[in-house]
Design an enzyme around this catalytic site. Structure first.
Site, PDB file in Angstrom:
ATOM      1  N   ASP A 228       0.855  -1.178   0.000  1.00  0.00           N
ATOM      2  CA  ASP A 228       0.000   0.000   0.000  1.00  0.00           C
ATOM      3  C   ASP A 228       0.902   1.243   0.000  1.00  0.00           C
ATOM      4  O   ASP A 228       2.079   1.167   0.380  1.00  0.00           O
ATOM      5  CB  ASP A 228      -0.862  -0.057   1.263  1.00  0.00           C
ATOM      6  CG  ASP A 228      -1.748   1.157   1.424  1.00  0.00           C
ATOM      7  OD1 ASP A 228      -2.223   1.697   0.404  1.00  0.00           O
ATOM      8  OD2 ASP A 228      -1.960   1.559   2.584  1.00  0.00           O
TER       9      ASP A 228
ATOM     10  N   GLU B 295      -0.299   5.059   0.725  1.00  0.00           N
ATOM     11  CA  GLU B 295      -0.604   6.066   1.742  1.00  0.00           C
ATOM     12  C   GLU B 295      -0.660   5.426   3.131  1.00  0.00           C
ATOM     13  O   GLU B 295      -1.330   4.418   3.323  1.00  0.00           O
ATOM     14  CB  GLU B 295      -1.932   6.751   1.429  1.00  0.00           C
ATOM     15  CG  GLU B 295      -1.889   7.552   0.147  1.00  0.00           C
ATOM     16  CD  GLU B 295      -3.266   8.068  -0.260  1.00  0.00           C
ATOM     17  OE1 GLU B 295      -3.661   9.126   0.247  1.00  0.00           O
ATOM     18  OE2 GLU B 295      -3.928   7.402  -1.069  1.00  0.00           O
TER      19      GLU B 295
ATOM     20  N   GLU C  15      -1.269  10.331   4.070  1.00  0.00           N
ATOM     21  CA  GLU C  15      -2.548  10.332   3.356  1.00  0.00           C
ATOM     22  C   GLU C  15      -2.610  11.609   2.523  1.00  0.00           C
ATOM     23  O   GLU C  15      -2.588  12.724   3.050  1.00  0.00           O
ATOM     24  CB  GLU C  15      -3.709  10.321   4.360  1.00  0.00           C
ATOM     25  CG  GLU C  15      -3.773   9.086   5.245  1.00  0.00           C
ATOM     26  CD  GLU C  15      -4.178   7.825   4.487  1.00  0.00           C
ATOM     27  OE1 GLU C  15      -4.859   7.947   3.449  1.00  0.00           O
ATOM     28  OE2 GLU C  15      -3.803   6.719   4.922  1.00  0.00           O
TER      29      GLU C  15
END
Lengths: 213, 213
Positions: B7, B9, B15
Protein backbone atom coordinates in the site's frame (compact mmCIF):
# COMPACT_ATOMS: atom_id res chain seq x y z
CA UNK A 1 -3.89 3.38 -16.67
CA UNK A 2 -1.22 2.89 -19.33
CA UNK A 3 2.12 1.27 -18.60
CA UNK A 4 5.20 0.04 -20.48
CA UNK A 5 6.70 -3.46 -20.52
CA UNK A 6 10.29 -3.67 -21.74
CA UNK A 7 12.62 -6.48 -22.59
CA UNK A 8 15.91 -6.19 -20.68
CA UNK A 9 18.86 -7.68 -22.60
CA UNK A 10 19.54 -5.82 -25.82
CA UNK A 11 17.22 -3.00 -24.78
CA UNK A 12 18.70 -1.71 -21.50
CA UNK A 13 21.71 -3.93 -20.84
CA UNK A 14 24.02 -6.15 -22.92
CA UNK A 15 23.22 -9.83 -23.46
CA UNK A 16 24.34 -11.13 -20.07
CA UNK A 17 25.75 -14.55 -21.11
CA UNK A 18 27.75 -13.04 -23.98
CA UNK A 19 29.09 -10.17 -21.89
CA UNK A 20 29.80 -12.59 -19.05
CA UNK A 21 31.64 -14.89 -21.45
CA UNK A 22 33.89 -12.01 -22.47
CA UNK A 23 34.38 -10.58 -18.98
CA UNK A 24 35.19 -14.01 -17.51
CA UNK A 25 37.26 -15.29 -20.44
CA UNK A 26 35.11 -18.41 -20.90
CA UNK A 27 34.30 -18.45 -24.64
CA UNK A 28 32.12 -21.60 -24.35
CA UNK A 29 29.55 -19.48 -22.52
CA UNK A 30 28.82 -17.64 -25.77
CA UNK A 31 26.83 -20.68 -26.84
CA UNK A 32 23.17 -19.72 -27.35
CA UNK A 33 19.90 -21.35 -28.36
CA UNK A 34 21.06 -20.93 -31.95
CA UNK A 35 23.79 -23.51 -31.19
CA UNK A 36 21.77 -25.67 -28.78
CA UNK A 37 18.02 -25.28 -29.42
CA UNK A 38 17.11 -27.32 -26.30
CA UNK A 39 17.11 -24.59 -23.64
CA UNK A 40 17.31 -27.02 -20.74
CA UNK A 41 20.37 -28.72 -22.26
CA UNK A 42 21.95 -25.33 -22.87
CA UNK A 43 21.36 -24.24 -19.26
CA UNK A 44 22.77 -27.51 -17.86
CA UNK A 45 25.84 -27.02 -20.07
CA UNK A 46 26.26 -23.49 -18.71
CA UNK A 47 25.72 -24.43 -15.06
CA UNK A 48 28.11 -27.41 -15.39
CA UNK A 49 30.73 -25.12 -16.86
CA UNK A 50 30.35 -22.60 -14.03
CA UNK A 51 30.66 -25.40 -11.49
CA UNK A 52 33.75 -26.89 -13.18
CA UNK A 53 35.40 -23.47 -13.14
CA UNK A 54 34.54 -23.16 -9.45
CA UNK A 55 32.50 -20.03 -10.08
CA UNK A 56 29.94 -19.44 -7.36
CA UNK A 57 27.13 -16.91 -7.47
CA UNK A 58 29.22 -14.28 -5.72
CA UNK A 59 32.01 -14.62 -8.32
CA UNK A 60 29.53 -14.42 -11.18
CA UNK A 61 27.86 -11.34 -9.69
CA UNK A 62 31.27 -9.72 -9.24
CA UNK A 63 31.93 -10.16 -12.96
CA UNK A 64 28.45 -8.91 -13.90
CA UNK A 65 29.05 -5.93 -11.62
CA UNK A 66 31.84 -4.82 -13.99
CA UNK A 67 29.29 -4.56 -16.82
CA UNK A 68 27.33 -1.41 -17.54
CA UNK A 69 23.86 -0.72 -18.91
CA UNK A 70 23.82 0.21 -22.62
CA UNK A 71 24.84 3.77 -23.47
CA UNK A 72 21.93 6.09 -22.70
CA UNK A 73 19.84 3.38 -21.04
CA UNK A 74 19.85 5.02 -17.60
CA UNK A 75 18.72 8.37 -19.01
CA UNK A 76 16.06 6.71 -21.18
CA UNK A 77 14.67 4.69 -18.29
CA UNK A 78 14.65 7.73 -16.02
CA UNK A 79 12.68 9.72 -18.61
CA UNK A 80 10.29 6.84 -19.05
CA UNK A 81 9.67 6.44 -15.32
CA UNK A 82 8.93 10.16 -15.08
CA UNK A 83 6.20 9.58 -17.67
CA UNK A 84 4.63 6.28 -16.68
CA UNK A 85 5.01 2.94 -14.90
CA UNK A 86 7.50 0.40 -16.22
CA UNK A 87 7.85 -3.34 -15.75
CA UNK A 88 10.84 -5.18 -17.20
CA UNK A 89 9.95 -8.63 -18.57
CA UNK A 90 12.98 -10.83 -19.07
CA UNK A 91 14.02 -14.45 -19.50
CA UNK A 92 17.17 -13.80 -17.46
CA UNK A 93 17.66 -14.78 -13.81
CA UNK A 94 17.07 -12.35 -10.97
CA UNK A 95 20.46 -13.04 -9.37
CA UNK A 96 22.31 -12.34 -12.64
CA UNK A 97 20.35 -9.18 -13.40
CA UNK A 98 20.70 -7.74 -9.91
CA UNK A 99 24.03 -5.86 -10.24
CA UNK A 100 22.77 -4.22 -13.44
CA UNK A 101 19.34 -3.45 -12.02
CA UNK A 102 21.09 -1.58 -9.19
CA UNK A 103 22.80 0.57 -11.83
CA UNK A 104 19.39 1.31 -13.34
CA UNK A 105 17.92 2.37 -9.95
CA UNK A 106 15.92 -0.80 -9.49
CA UNK A 107 13.09 -0.82 -12.00
CA UNK A 108 10.62 -3.65 -11.32
CA UNK A 109 11.71 -6.88 -13.01
CA UNK A 110 9.76 -10.10 -13.61
CA UNK A 111 12.09 -12.92 -14.65
CA UNK A 112 13.39 -16.37 -13.67
CA UNK A 113 15.30 -17.57 -10.63
CA UNK A 114 18.50 -19.52 -10.02
CA UNK A 115 18.62 -22.19 -7.36
CA UNK A 116 21.67 -21.48 -5.23
CA UNK A 117 23.10 -23.95 -2.70
CA UNK A 118 24.10 -22.75 0.78
CA UNK A 119 27.77 -22.70 -0.34
CA UNK A 120 26.92 -20.36 -3.22
CA UNK A 121 27.03 -22.93 -6.03
CA UNK A 122 24.40 -22.37 -8.71
CA UNK A 123 22.86 -25.82 -8.78
CA UNK A 124 19.72 -25.37 -10.82
CA UNK A 125 17.25 -22.86 -12.25
CA UNK A 126 13.52 -22.24 -12.11
CA UNK A 127 11.49 -20.85 -14.99
CA UNK A 128 8.59 -18.77 -13.70
CA UNK A 129 6.39 -20.05 -16.49
CA UNK A 130 6.58 -20.86 -20.21
CA UNK A 131 6.05 -17.85 -22.48
CA UNK A 132 6.48 -15.78 -19.32
CA UNK A 133 6.58 -12.40 -21.07
CA UNK A 134 3.38 -12.96 -23.01
CA UNK A 135 1.53 -14.27 -19.96
CA UNK A 136 2.69 -11.30 -17.91
CA UNK A 137 1.18 -8.91 -20.47
CA UNK A 138 -2.06 -10.91 -20.46
CA UNK A 139 -2.23 -10.79 -16.66
CA UNK A 140 -1.58 -7.04 -16.59
CA UNK A 141 -4.25 -6.44 -19.23
CA UNK A 142 -6.70 -8.46 -17.13
CA UNK A 143 -6.53 -5.77 -14.43
CA UNK A 144 -7.33 -3.00 -16.93
CA UNK A 145 -3.81 -1.81 -17.54
CA UNK A 146 -3.11 -0.81 -21.12
CA UNK A 147 0.29 -2.04 -22.21
CA UNK A 148 2.96 -0.79 -24.60
CA UNK A 149 5.67 -3.44 -25.10
CA UNK A 150 9.09 -3.30 -26.76
CA UNK A 151 11.90 -5.77 -27.29
CA UNK A 152 14.54 -6.92 -29.76
CA UNK A 153 14.19 -10.70 -30.11
CA UNK A 154 11.99 -13.55 -31.24
CA UNK A 155 11.08 -14.22 -27.62
CA UNK A 156 9.58 -10.70 -27.43
CA UNK A 157 7.19 -11.05 -30.34
CA UNK A 158 4.35 -12.77 -28.45
CA UNK A 159 4.59 -10.10 -25.73
CA UNK A 160 4.45 -7.28 -28.28
CA UNK A 161 1.58 -8.91 -30.20
CA UNK A 162 -0.37 -9.40 -26.98
CA UNK A 163 0.09 -5.77 -25.89
CA UNK A 164 -2.16 -2.83 -26.83
CA UNK A 165 0.75 -1.15 -28.58
CA UNK A 166 4.43 -1.78 -29.13
CA UNK A 167 7.43 -1.82 -31.38
CA UNK A 168 10.76 -3.52 -31.96
CA UNK A 169 13.97 -1.94 -30.69
CA UNK A 170 17.25 -2.62 -32.54
CA UNK A 171 15.92 -5.95 -33.79
CA UNK A 172 18.05 -8.01 -36.20
CA UNK A 173 17.08 -7.70 -39.87
CA UNK A 174 15.65 -11.24 -39.90
CA UNK A 175 13.09 -10.28 -37.27
CA UNK A 176 12.31 -6.93 -38.89
CA UNK A 177 11.71 -8.70 -42.20
CA UNK A 178 9.37 -11.25 -40.66
CA UNK A 179 7.40 -8.56 -38.78
CA UNK A 180 6.96 -5.78 -41.28
CA UNK A 181 3.77 -4.63 -39.59
CA UNK A 182 5.77 -3.66 -36.47
CA UNK A 183 7.75 -0.45 -36.30
CA UNK A 184 11.42 -1.00 -35.47
CA UNK A 185 13.28 1.90 -33.86
CA UNK A 186 17.02 2.28 -33.31
CA UNK A 187 17.42 5.02 -30.70
CA UNK A 188 16.01 5.70 -27.24
CA UNK A 189 14.61 9.02 -28.48
CA UNK A 190 12.66 7.17 -31.16
CA UNK A 191 11.43 4.65 -28.61
CA UNK A 192 10.30 7.44 -26.27
CA UNK A 193 8.45 9.05 -29.19
CA UNK A 194 6.61 5.77 -29.88
CA UNK A 195 5.71 5.50 -26.20
CA UNK A 196 4.63 9.15 -25.94
CA UNK A 197 2.30 8.60 -28.84
CA UNK A 198 0.78 5.56 -27.10
CA UNK A 199 0.45 7.35 -23.75
CA UNK A 200 -1.19 10.45 -25.20
CA UNK A 201 -3.67 8.68 -27.48
CA UNK A 202 -7.24 9.54 -26.56
CA UNK A 203 -8.94 6.97 -24.33
CA UNK A 204 -11.51 4.87 -26.11
CA UNK A 205 -15.06 5.47 -24.94
CA UNK A 206 -16.48 8.21 -22.72
CA UNK A 207 -14.18 9.28 -19.91
CA UNK A 208 -16.72 10.67 -17.49
CA UNK A 209 -18.39 9.36 -14.43
CA UNK A 210 -15.47 7.82 -12.61
CA UNK A 211 -16.24 4.75 -14.62
CA UNK A 212 -14.04 1.70 -14.50
CA UNK A 213 -11.36 1.76 -17.19
CA UNK B 1 9.90 -15.62 -7.98
CA UNK B 2 8.75 -13.80 -4.85
CA UNK B 3 7.76 -10.14 -4.85
CA UNK B 4 6.21 -7.58 -2.49
CA UNK B 5 3.04 -5.52 -2.97
CA UNK B 6 2.74 -2.47 -0.73
CA UNK B 7 0.00 0.00 0.00
CA UNK B 8 1.19 3.59 -0.52
CA UNK B 9 -0.60 6.07 1.74
CA UNK B 10 0.10 5.44 5.42
CA UNK B 11 2.91 3.03 4.52
CA UNK B 12 5.35 5.13 2.46
CA UNK B 13 3.74 8.56 2.22
CA UNK B 14 1.16 10.56 4.22
CA UNK B 15 -2.55 10.33 3.36
CA UNK B 16 -2.54 12.61 0.32
CA UNK B 17 -5.96 14.28 0.74
CA UNK B 18 -5.36 15.03 4.41
CA UNK B 19 -1.84 16.36 3.82
CA UNK B 20 -3.10 18.31 0.81
CA UNK B 21 -5.92 19.77 2.90
CA UNK B 22 -3.36 21.04 5.42
CA UNK B 23 -0.81 22.25 2.87
CA UNK B 24 -3.47 24.06 0.82
CA UNK B 25 -5.48 25.41 3.77
CA UNK B 26 -8.74 23.84 2.55
CA UNK B 27 -10.08 22.00 5.61
CA UNK B 28 -13.12 20.64 3.71
CA UNK B 29 -10.73 18.34 1.83
CA UNK B 30 -10.17 16.38 5.03
CA UNK B 31 -13.54 14.75 4.42
CA UNK B 32 -13.08 11.01 3.93
CA UNK B 33 -15.23 7.94 3.26
CA UNK B 34 -15.94 7.91 6.99
CA UNK B 35 -17.89 11.17 6.48
CA UNK B 36 -19.27 10.36 3.01
CA UNK B 37 -19.43 6.60 2.44
CA UNK B 38 -20.39 7.04 -1.25
CA UNK B 39 -16.94 7.31 -2.82
CA UNK B 40 -18.22 8.78 -6.08
CA UNK B 41 -20.09 11.54 -4.18
CA UNK B 42 -16.97 12.21 -2.13
CA UNK B 43 -14.78 12.49 -5.24
CA UNK B 44 -17.26 14.83 -6.98
CA UNK B 45 -17.30 16.99 -3.83
CA UNK B 46 -13.50 17.12 -3.87
CA UNK B 47 -13.18 17.85 -7.58
CA UNK B 48 -15.90 20.55 -7.36
CA UNK B 49 -14.04 22.16 -4.50
CA UNK B 50 -10.74 22.15 -6.42
CA UNK B 51 -12.49 23.70 -9.43
CA UNK B 52 -14.20 26.38 -7.30
CA UNK B 53 -10.85 27.31 -5.78
CA UNK B 54 -9.40 27.52 -9.29
CA UNK B 55 -6.84 24.84 -8.49
CA UNK B 56 -5.59 23.12 -11.63
CA UNK B 57 -3.48 19.97 -11.72
CA UNK B 58 -0.25 21.96 -11.83
CA UNK B 59 -1.22 23.89 -8.66
CA UNK B 60 -2.20 20.69 -6.89
CA UNK B 61 1.05 18.97 -7.85
CA UNK B 62 3.01 22.00 -6.65
CA UNK B 63 1.40 21.62 -3.23
CA UNK B 64 1.96 17.86 -3.20
CA UNK B 65 5.57 18.51 -4.16
CA UNK B 66 6.05 20.24 -0.78
CA UNK B 67 5.13 16.98 0.97
CA UNK B 68 7.68 14.34 1.89
CA UNK B 69 7.57 10.55 2.15
CA UNK B 70 7.21 9.26 5.72
CA UNK B 71 10.36 9.29 7.86
CA UNK B 72 12.53 6.35 6.88
CA UNK B 73 10.36 5.36 3.89
CA UNK B 74 13.06 6.07 1.29
CA UNK B 75 15.65 3.98 3.15
CA UNK B 76 13.14 1.18 3.73
CA UNK B 77 12.10 1.07 0.08
CA UNK B 78 15.71 1.15 -1.07
CA UNK B 79 16.55 -1.82 1.17
CA UNK B 80 13.49 -3.64 -0.07
CA UNK B 81 14.33 -3.07 -3.75
CA UNK B 82 17.83 -4.40 -3.13
CA UNK B 83 16.19 -7.60 -1.90
CA UNK B 84 13.29 -8.16 -4.27
CA UNK B 85 10.80 -6.66 -6.71
CA UNK B 86 8.18 -4.24 -5.43
CA UNK B 87 4.85 -3.07 -6.81
CA UNK B 88 2.88 -0.34 -5.05
CA UNK B 89 -0.88 -0.93 -5.12
CA UNK B 90 -2.87 2.18 -4.29
CA UNK B 91 -6.32 3.73 -4.63
CA UNK B 92 -4.77 7.15 -5.19
CA UNK B 93 -4.40 8.83 -8.60
CA UNK B 94 -1.23 8.65 -10.62
CA UNK B 95 -1.05 12.42 -11.13
CA UNK B 96 -1.35 13.09 -7.37
CA UNK B 97 1.19 10.45 -6.42
CA UNK B 98 3.75 11.50 -9.02
CA UNK B 99 5.68 14.18 -7.07
CA UNK B 100 6.05 11.76 -4.15
CA UNK B 101 6.96 8.81 -6.33
CA UNK B 102 9.80 10.91 -7.74
CA UNK B 103 11.08 11.37 -4.18
CA UNK B 104 10.98 7.58 -3.74
CA UNK B 105 13.00 7.00 -6.97
CA UNK B 106 9.99 5.84 -8.99
CA UNK B 107 8.91 2.47 -7.68
CA UNK B 108 6.27 0.87 -9.95
CA UNK B 109 2.77 2.01 -9.01
CA UNK B 110 -0.61 0.60 -10.05
CA UNK B 111 -3.41 3.02 -9.16
CA UNK B 112 -6.21 5.16 -10.60
CA UNK B 113 -6.15 8.06 -13.05
CA UNK B 114 -7.52 11.61 -13.09
CA UNK B 115 -9.11 12.99 -16.22
CA UNK B 116 -7.48 16.36 -16.88
CA UNK B 117 -8.82 18.88 -19.40
CA UNK B 118 -6.44 20.60 -21.82
CA UNK B 119 -6.47 23.72 -19.58
CA UNK B 120 -5.31 21.63 -16.62
CA UNK B 121 -8.66 21.41 -14.81
CA UNK B 122 -9.25 18.06 -13.11
CA UNK B 123 -12.64 17.24 -14.57
CA UNK B 124 -13.16 13.61 -13.66
CA UNK B 125 -11.49 10.42 -12.48
CA UNK B 126 -11.16 6.83 -13.68
CA UNK B 127 -11.00 3.83 -11.37
CA UNK B 128 -8.86 1.10 -12.89
CA UNK B 129 -11.20 -1.54 -11.50
CA UNK B 130 -13.20 -2.31 -8.37
CA UNK B 131 -11.16 -4.01 -5.63
CA UNK B 132 -8.13 -3.08 -7.71
CA UNK B 133 -5.54 -4.12 -5.11
CA UNK B 134 -6.98 -7.58 -4.61
CA UNK B 135 -7.33 -8.20 -8.36
CA UNK B 136 -3.76 -7.06 -8.94
CA UNK B 137 -2.51 -9.67 -6.45
CA UNK B 138 -4.65 -12.33 -8.12
CA UNK B 139 -3.27 -11.41 -11.55
CA UNK B 140 0.32 -11.48 -10.31
CA UNK B 141 -0.22 -14.86 -8.66
CA UNK B 142 -1.62 -16.17 -11.95
CA UNK B 143 1.82 -15.74 -13.54
CA UNK B 144 3.53 -17.74 -10.77
CA UNK B 145 4.72 -14.82 -8.69
CA UNK B 146 4.51 -15.41 -4.95
CA UNK B 147 3.27 -12.30 -3.19
CA UNK B 148 3.87 -10.71 0.21
CA UNK B 149 1.45 -7.82 0.79
CA UNK B 150 1.30 -5.13 3.48
CA UNK B 151 -0.97 -2.18 4.18
CA UNK B 152 -2.64 -0.20 6.93
CA UNK B 153 -6.34 0.07 6.03
CA UNK B 154 -9.58 -1.79 5.48
CA UNK B 155 -9.05 -1.47 1.72
CA UNK B 156 -5.82 -3.47 2.08
CA UNK B 157 -7.33 -6.51 3.77
CA UNK B 158 -8.54 -8.30 0.63
CA UNK B 159 -5.11 -7.78 -0.95
CA UNK B 160 -3.32 -9.17 2.12
CA UNK B 161 -5.73 -12.12 2.42
CA UNK B 162 -5.29 -12.93 -1.27
CA UNK B 163 -1.47 -12.86 -1.05
CA UNK B 164 0.79 -15.79 -0.10
CA UNK B 165 2.02 -13.86 2.91
CA UNK B 166 1.53 -10.48 4.47
CA UNK B 167 1.00 -8.29 7.48
CA UNK B 168 -0.51 -5.02 8.63
CA UNK B 169 1.65 -1.93 9.03
CA UNK B 170 0.66 0.73 11.59
CA UNK B 171 -2.99 -0.26 11.30
CA UNK B 172 -5.55 1.41 13.56
CA UNK B 173 -6.58 -0.61 16.63
CA UNK B 174 -10.02 -1.30 15.14
CA UNK B 175 -8.43 -3.12 12.20
CA UNK B 176 -5.90 -4.94 14.36
CA UNK B 177 -8.71 -6.15 16.62
CA UNK B 178 -10.80 -7.43 13.71
CA UNK B 179 -7.80 -9.23 12.13
CA UNK B 180 -6.07 -10.88 15.03
CA UNK B 181 -4.68 -13.61 12.78
CA UNK B 182 -2.57 -11.00 10.95
CA UNK B 183 0.67 -9.68 12.41
CA UNK B 184 0.73 -5.89 12.72
CA UNK B 185 4.14 -4.24 12.76
CA UNK B 186 5.00 -0.63 13.63
CA UNK B 187 8.46 0.00 12.21
CA UNK B 188 10.15 -0.45 8.84
CA UNK B 189 12.73 -2.74 10.44
CA UNK B 190 9.95 -5.01 11.66
CA UNK B 191 8.32 -4.95 8.22
CA UNK B 192 11.64 -5.86 6.57
CA UNK B 193 12.02 -8.74 9.02
CA UNK B 194 8.56 -10.05 8.08
CA UNK B 195 9.46 -9.77 4.39
CA UNK B 196 12.88 -11.39 4.86
CA UNK B 197 11.20 -14.32 6.53
CA UNK B 198 8.82 -14.66 3.55
CA UNK B 199 11.59 -14.34 0.97
CA UNK B 200 13.87 -16.87 2.63
CA UNK B 201 11.25 -19.55 3.31
CA UNK B 202 12.09 -22.78 1.53
CA UNK B 203 10.28 -23.24 -1.78
CA UNK B 204 7.50 -25.78 -1.64
CA UNK B 205 8.16 -28.91 -3.70
CA UNK B 206 11.36 -30.11 -5.37
CA UNK B 207 13.49 -27.33 -6.82
CA UNK B 208 15.36 -29.33 -9.41
CA UNK B 209 15.02 -29.76 -13.12
CA UNK B 210 14.47 -26.19 -14.22
CA UNK B 211 10.86 -26.91 -13.56
CA UNK B 212 8.22 -24.24 -13.83
CA UNK B 213 7.56 -22.56 -10.48
Amino acid sequence: MRIVCLDLEGVLIPEIWIAFSEASGIPELRRTTRDEPDYDKLMRFRLDLLRKRGLRLRDIQAVINTMEPLDGAWEFLRSLRERTQVIILSDTFEQFAKPLMAKLDYPTLFCNTLVVDPDGTVSDYRLRQKEGKMHAVMALKSINLEIFAAGDSFNDLAMIRQADGGCLFRAPTTIQNSCQDLACVQTYDELLAQIDSFLSAKAVGPANGGRIG
